[in-house]
Design a protein around this motif. Structure first.
Motif, PDB file in Angstrom:
ATOM      1  N   ALA A   1       0.652  -2.220  -8.527  1.00  0.00           N
ATOM      2  CA  ALA A   1       0.981  -2.195  -7.099  1.00  0.00           C
ATOM      3  C   ALA A   1       0.327  -3.345  -6.362  1.00  0.00           C
ATOM      4  O   ALA A   1       0.938  -3.973  -5.488  1.00  0.00           O
ATOM      5  CB  ALA A   1       0.542  -0.858  -6.491  1.00  0.00           C
ATOM      6  N   ASP A   2      -0.925  -3.657  -6.706  1.00  0.00           N
ATOM      7  CA  ASP A   2      -1.633  -4.754  -6.050  1.00  0.00           C
ATOM      8  C   ASP A   2      -1.009  -6.102  -6.391  1.00  0.00           C
ATOM      9  O   ASP A   2      -0.947  -7.004  -5.553  1.00  0.00           O
ATOM     10  CB  ASP A   2      -3.108  -4.740  -6.460  1.00  0.00           C
TER      11      ASP A   2
ATOM     12  N   ARG B   1      12.725  12.411  -6.720  1.00  0.00           N
ATOM     13  CA  ARG B   1      12.249  13.473  -5.828  1.00  0.00           C
ATOM     14  C   ARG B   1      11.407  14.460  -6.629  1.00  0.00           C
ATOM     15  O   ARG B   1      11.679  15.649  -6.700  1.00  0.00           O
ATOM     16  CB  ARG B   1      13.424  14.179  -5.161  1.00  0.00           C
ATOM     17  N   ARG B   2      10.366  13.909  -7.244  1.00  0.00           N
ATOM     18  CA  ARG B   2       9.481  14.701  -8.083  1.00  0.00           C
ATOM     19  C   ARG B   2       8.082  14.836  -7.488  1.00  0.00           C
ATOM     20  O   ARG B   2       7.211  15.439  -8.104  1.00  0.00           O
ATOM     21  CB  ARG B   2       9.374  14.053  -9.475  1.00  0.00           C
ATOM     22  N   GLY B   3       7.854  14.219  -6.334  1.00  0.00           N
ATOM     23  CA  GLY B   3       6.522  14.274  -5.729  1.00  0.00           C
ATOM     24  C   GLY B   3       5.510  13.364  -6.397  1.00  0.00           C
ATOM     25  O   GLY B   3       4.324  13.398  -6.080  1.00  0.00           O
ATOM     26  N   THR B   4       5.959  12.527  -7.325  1.00  0.00           N
ATOM     27  CA  THR B   4       5.066  11.621  -8.040  1.00  0.00           C
ATOM     28  C   THR B   4       5.871  10.449  -8.578  1.00  0.00           C
ATOM     29  O   THR B   4       7.096  10.536  -8.721  1.00  0.00           O
ATOM     30  CB  THR B   4       4.362  12.348  -9.200  1.00  0.00           C
ATOM     31  N   ILE B   5       5.201   9.352  -8.852  1.00  0.00           N
ATOM     32  CA  ILE B   5       5.878   8.173  -9.390  1.00  0.00           C
ATOM     33  C   ILE B   5       6.044   8.281 -10.901  1.00  0.00           C
ATOM     34  O   ILE B   5       7.132   8.061 -11.433  1.00  0.00           O
ATOM     35  CB  ILE B   5       5.093   6.897  -9.015  1.00  0.00           C
ATOM     36  N   TYR B   6       4.961   8.622 -11.581  1.00  0.00           N
ATOM     37  CA  TYR B   6       5.001   8.791 -13.031  1.00  0.00           C
ATOM     38  C   TYR B   6       4.704  10.251 -13.379  1.00  0.00           C
ATOM     39  O   TYR B   6       4.267  11.033 -12.540  1.00  0.00           O
ATOM     40  CB  TYR B   6       3.950   7.908 -13.718  1.00  0.00           C
ATOM     41  N   GLY B   7       4.917  10.584 -14.650  1.00  0.00           N
ATOM     42  CA  GLY B   7       4.497  11.890 -15.129  1.00  0.00           C
ATOM     43  C   GLY B   7       5.626  12.818 -15.530  1.00  0.00           C
ATOM     44  O   GLY B   7       5.368  13.910 -16.050  1.00  0.00           O
ATOM     45  N   SER B   8       6.877  12.425 -15.302  1.00  0.00           N
ATOM     46  CA  SER B   8       8.007  13.251 -15.716  1.00  0.00           C
ATOM     47  C   SER B   8       8.386  12.910 -17.160  1.00  0.00           C
ATOM     48  O   SER B   8       8.231  11.772 -17.610  1.00  0.00           O
ATOM     49  CB  SER B   8       9.213  13.007 -14.800  1.00  0.00           C
TER      50      SER B   8
ATOM     51  N   PRO C   1       0.795  -1.229   0.000  1.00  0.00           N
ATOM     52  CA  PRO C   1       0.000   0.000   0.000  1.00  0.00           C
ATOM     53  C   PRO C   1       0.831   1.284   0.000  1.00  0.00           C
ATOM     54  O   PRO C   1       0.269   2.358   0.087  1.00  0.00           O
ATOM     55  CB  PRO C   1      -0.769  -0.129   1.310  1.00  0.00           C
ATOM     56  N   ILE C   2       2.151   1.194  -0.080  1.00  0.00           N
ATOM     57  CA  ILE C   2       2.966   2.408   0.098  1.00  0.00           C
ATOM     58  C   ILE C   2       3.161   3.184  -1.196  1.00  0.00           C
ATOM     59  O   ILE C   2       3.464   4.379  -1.165  1.00  0.00           O
ATOM     60  CB  ILE C   2       4.346   2.062   0.704  1.00  0.00           C
ATOM     61  N   ALA C   3       3.044   2.536  -2.354  1.00  0.00           N
ATOM     62  CA  ALA C   3       3.286   3.208  -3.637  1.00  0.00           C
ATOM     63  C   ALA C   3       2.315   2.644  -4.658  1.00  0.00           C
ATOM     64  O   ALA C   3       2.651   1.730  -5.403  1.00  0.00           O
ATOM     65  CB  ALA C   3       4.729   2.994  -4.091  1.00  0.00           C
ATOM     66  N   LYS C   4       1.101   3.184  -4.686  1.00  0.00           N
ATOM     67  CA  LYS C   4       0.051   2.626  -5.538  1.00  0.00           C
ATOM     68  C   LYS C   4      -0.467   3.661  -6.514  1.00  0.00           C
ATOM     69  O   LYS C   4      -0.913   4.736  -6.115  1.00  0.00           O
ATOM     70  CB  LYS C   4      -1.106   2.098  -4.683  1.00  0.00           C
TER      71      LYS C   4
ATOM     72  N   ASP D   1       4.546   6.311   1.181  1.00  0.00           N
ATOM     73  CA  ASP D   1       4.026   6.378   2.545  1.00  0.00           C
ATOM     74  C   ASP D   1       4.939   5.551   3.451  1.00  0.00           C
ATOM     75  O   ASP D   1       4.691   4.377   3.712  1.00  0.00           O
ATOM     76  CB  ASP D   1       2.598   5.843   2.588  1.00  0.00           C
ATOM     77  N   TYR D   2       6.006   6.203   3.936  1.00  0.00           N
ATOM     78  CA  TYR D   2       7.002   5.478   4.727  1.00  0.00           C
ATOM     79  C   TYR D   2       6.506   5.127   6.126  1.00  0.00           C
ATOM     80  O   TYR D   2       7.154   4.367   6.840  1.00  0.00           O
ATOM     81  CB  TYR D   2       8.293   6.289   4.799  1.00  0.00           C
TER      82      TYR D   2
END
Length: 879
Positions: free
Chosen positions: A437-438, A508-515, A429-432, A465-466
């Motif tokens: 992720a599931d 360190r972009r505040g998001t997983i995808y989208g860059s 559940p930390i990076a979904k 979500d550490y």
């Protein structure tokens, strides 16, 4: 957990020297030879002294003066009766001398009492002044350590209470302390719930009236090491009765040396609650898995079963086979053979012809076959399939390519396990972000639960979500590809997880995808992950059996392994690659398909649909589909926090309660309380999800007299604007029958899943799909387009009975589907669903049979996880 409170300490304990004084008195008398010629006196003294000690231990009080006087009287009474040569006057002199010593000790004891009283009152006054009673409370209480200082975390503290200042005056002799820490949230339990420790009975502080007329009570409690505040109230009974709770505000005292601030404690409390919920889900998943497994075994027993006491190493087992309805049957004739092996086919047996018998038939016409197999002593698993002949078989019953297996008991060999390493950029559940992720979370937990060592390697994104990572710590890092790589290790829901932080702004972009440079970022991560595995191999020799990389984001792992890592000492692993959505990164996917030992995607039908794609079509021999599942403990109408507790329902209570949940949903969305079918759509409004058919579903539902609910939003502003305009128009034209909620709303989605009658999923393509699985878990009938995972999980009530019998859930069809992409195809399926709902008002089929059927089907990760493990072993053993 806080330590158990120690026995309550009374200030009178400090005057235990009086007992020692009594002992010294007796010793002095013996020294003066008072008892030398007095027979039996010493024995009497010992008996009286024992009484003194007993009273001392039970009451905490020193022996009273009366007891000492009795002691002296006993001496005087025994002297004449024993014919002592000691004269009466001399004995009297000695007794008087002894009484003088007693009086001196009595005065010393009074002084001790006054000192105790002085210390107690000083403690109380110090604390009362410190906490400013005129502003905090009018009650007279005090909390301090033994030395009168403020209380500290991890230490003990004395709690004083003056009864006459509260509501208890003249109400009895007992006072109880009820307490907890950190705003009543820290109470010795590990579930993060509010409450208190068991009530503690306080002891009276018996101060003489000459000192004070107040009625003080005292007790000692341990202060939890994690406490930043102590909360408490007083009562006259352990349960119930009158309470002194500071006029409903409760009493509160700050704790010094606290590990947490109030703010950081609530962060910790949320983490604890999440851990508790995860633990409950794991427990419930285990129970649910047992139930679902039992259902699958019952289904299999219709085809085959093991008799003769099961399967025991060194023994003989009987396999029974019923080929009716299987691929083995040919014109109602069968000549079945059993093809078997042991320990995941590592030891293969021969093909055995089975013998027809009527011994195990349930009716005369049934064809039943059996064969006996000798089980080796080192076998821990029997693997088998059925064929229509020995050599050159044309038909196979192989459980749809997954084979059958049975565990063997009493094996002389331990069950072999695997070391599995997943490399991915998501993990629930930390990076979904999506279904990826599931998958990572589910299959890693499942393989770990079966005894395999499992680990996941993730980028150390700044947006994870550490709080949900347990025991996280930094490990030795390394330099790679002109960058410093820091390594962190921890556990996510019990699975070992490694985080790689490359010293730049990559993660360190505040998001997983989208860059814009996502491909570059994930290439760097994949390379760093392989280097970490190489370093560990050279360090402690550990290397995995399976490296499983996922989707385009970690597809580079496959090539990196065989091009470099395999030649750098990491020579043991085999590589598996899974396509989660071929709509992204087909170049990276194509490369991974070349280098991977085996490849999968997230449903069998989606595997067929993409089999002609250039990235896939040359590698079909190593490609298969394994459908996703959902977590039945998270998606659970019996424990869903977003549904009112009095409306929680199971498949058994759904006929009664699901209509009530529907009424609650209508109230929340300001819809009419009409007895009509409620149709919903919960989705992202994109071309993939079939936006044109979603719009058609709205109109068709309203035309048929139903209610329609849309929950979702569009990443394309034009599409979002269109649905906002459409929603405004239709809501005004159909008041009380239509509601559009064009945003993301997780709590509302749970209510819609639970309250709606049916859900429309008209996707143009769908690798697996979770929406229809969640809906079925809540008893909401799916109406879907027959594509990808939707086709593999939804079997049409009218058209798929035979397909369901072969491929579907054991208790029958579970929805409605259509194949076309036009309005007419959707209308046909939706009309049939609504007709079934309307007709059920008379026959009760919808709520009494259809809804419970859906809810009792197994769409968890139990079966898919087992398929992944089978794939790992086949890959490992080059099968």
């Amino acid at each position: 957990m806080p330590s158990k409170p120690k026995p309550l300490a009374m200030f009178w304990n400090k005057s235990r020297g009086n007992l020692n004084g009594c002992n010294r008195l007796i010793a002095a008398a013996v020294e003066k030879k008072i008892f030398r010629k007095v027979l039996m006196t010493q024995r009497k003294l010992n008996a009286i002294l024992k009484i003194c000690k007993s009273k001392m231990e039970t009451t905490g009080m020193p022996p009273s003066l009366d007891i000492i006087n009795d002691l002296v009287a006993a001496i005087g009474e025994t002297i004449p009766s024993q014919g002592s040569t000691l004269t009466r006057s001399k004995a009297q002199d000695l007794v008087e001398e002894m009484l003088g010593m007693i009086e001196a000790d009595k005065n010393a004891r009074k002084k001790t009492i006054r000192n105790v009283e002085k210390v107690a009152l000083a403690k109380a006054n110090t604390i009362l002044q410190k906490f400013s009673l005129d502003t905090r409370s009018e009650r007279a209480f005090a909390v301090c350590t033994e030395k009168g200082q403020s209380i500290k975390a991890g230490k003990e503290a004395d709690v004083f209470y003056e009864r006459s200042s509260g509501p208890f005056r003249g109400k009895g002799d007992e006072i109880y302390l009820h307490y907890a820490f950190n705003r009543w949230t820290l109470n010795g339990k590990d579930d993060g719930t509010s409450g208190s420790f068991p009530p503690v009975k306080m002891r009276p502080l018996e101060l003489p009236a000459s000192v004070t007329e107040k009625e003080w009570f005292v007790t000692t409690i341990p202060i939890d090491q994690n406490a930043f505040s102590l909360e408490f109230v007083f009562s006259e009974m352990s349960q119930g009765g009158i309470y002194d709770n500071n006029d409903t505000k409760d009493f509160s005292v700050a704790v010094a040396g606290a590990k947490y601030t109030e703010e950081s404690w609530y962060v910790e409390l949320e983490r604890v609650k999440s851990e508790v919920e995860a633990r409950k889900r794991r427990q419930q998943t285990g129970k649910l898995g047992e139930i679902m497994l039992a259902d699958r075994v019952e289904k299999q027993k219709k085809t085959w079963e093991i008799l003769a006491g099961g399967c025991k190493a060194g023994g003989v087992s009987t396999v029974i086979y019923r080929p009716a309805g299987t691929h083995i049957m040919n014109d109602h004739k069968a000549n079945p053979h059993l093809v078997y092996g042991f320990n995941r086919w590592q030891k293969e047996g021969s093909a055995l012809k089975m013998t027809q018998t009527s011994r195990y038939a349930n009716w005369p016409e049934e064809l039943v076959f059996f064969v006996d197999i000798k089980i080796p002593k080192d076998a821990y698993r029997l693997d088998f399939v059925f064929s229509d002949a020995g050599e050159g078989a044309q038909r196979w019953d192989s459980n749809h390519g997954k084979d059958y297996f049975v565990s063997v008991s009493d094996s002389s060999t331990e069950v072999e396990t695997l070391h599995i390493t997943h490399i991915a950029v998501e993990m629930a559940p930390i990076a979904k972000v999506g279904g990826l992720a599931d998958v990572i979370h589910a299959i890693s937990k499942a393989s770990e639960a079966k005894g395999n060592f499992t680990e996941v390697i993730l980028p150390k994104f700044d947006c994870l979500d550490y709080r949900m990572v347990e025991s996280m710590k930094e490990a030795p890092g390394f330099w790679h590809d002109n960058a410093s790589c820091r390594i962190f290790e921890g556990f996510v829901d019990g699975v070992r997880t490694i985080f790689i932080d490359i010293e730049s702004d990559l993660f360190r972009r505040g998001t997983i995808y989208g860059s814009r440079d996502d491909a570059h970022r994930f290439q760097k991560f994949s390379s760093a992950a392989m280097q970490w595995l190489i370093n560990r191999r050279h360090g402690n020799g550990t290397q995995p059996d399976i490296i499983h990389c996922h989707d385009w984001s970690t597809a580079p792992v496959a090539k990196l392994y065989w091009d470099s890592a395999h030649h750098a000492g990491l020579d043991n692993p085999k590589v598996i690659f899974t396509i989660h959505n071929l709509n992204f990164g087909d170049a990276q996917v194509g490369e991974a398909m070349v280098y991977a030992n085996k490849a999968t995607t997230v449903s069998p039908s989606y595997a067929k649909e993409i089999s002609c794609h250039p990235a896939v079509k040359s590698h079909l021999g190593k490609f298969s589909g394994i459908r996703n599942g959902i977590d039945y403990t998270f998606w659970d109408p019996m424990n869903d926090m977003h549904i009112p507790k009095d409306l929680h329902y199971s498949f058994e209570t759904a006929p009664l309660l699901k209509p009530r949940v529907k009424l609650e949903l209508q109230n929340r969305l300001n819809l009419d309380h009409a007895e009509v079918p409620a149709v919903c759509v919960i989705t992202r409004l994109t071309d993939q999800k079939g936006v044109s058919l979603i719009e058609r579903a709205v109109y068709r539902t309203l035309e048929r007299g139903g209610q329609f609910i849309l929950l979702g939003s569009a990443p394309d502003p034009k599409v979002q604007s269109h649905f906002e305009s459409l929603g405004g128009k239709l809501e005004s034209q159909n008041r009380g029958r239509c509601r559009f909620v064009l945003c993301y709303d997780e709590p509302l989605s749970h209510m819609i899943y639970a309250g709606a009658d049916m859900i429309v999923v008209p996707s143009m393509f769908e690798p697996c799909g979770l929406t229809q699985l969640i809906a079925m878990r809540y008893g909401t009938i799916p109406v879907v387009r027959k594509t990808g995972g939707l086709s593999d999980t939804v079997f049409d009530l009218d058209h798929d009975k035979e397909r369901c019998a072969e491929w579907g859930p054991p208790n029958g069809p579970n929805g409605f589907n259509f194949e076309g992409t036009d309005n007419g195809s959707l209308d046909n399926a939706l009309d049939r669903a609504m007709d079934t709902w309307y007709n059920s008002r008379e026959n009760g089929f919808w709520y009494k049979e259809f809804v419970p059927r859906l809810m009792s089907q197994d769409w968890t990760w139990n079966e898919p996880a087992e398929e992944y493990l089978n794939l790992y072993w086949k890959t490992r053993l080059n099968r």
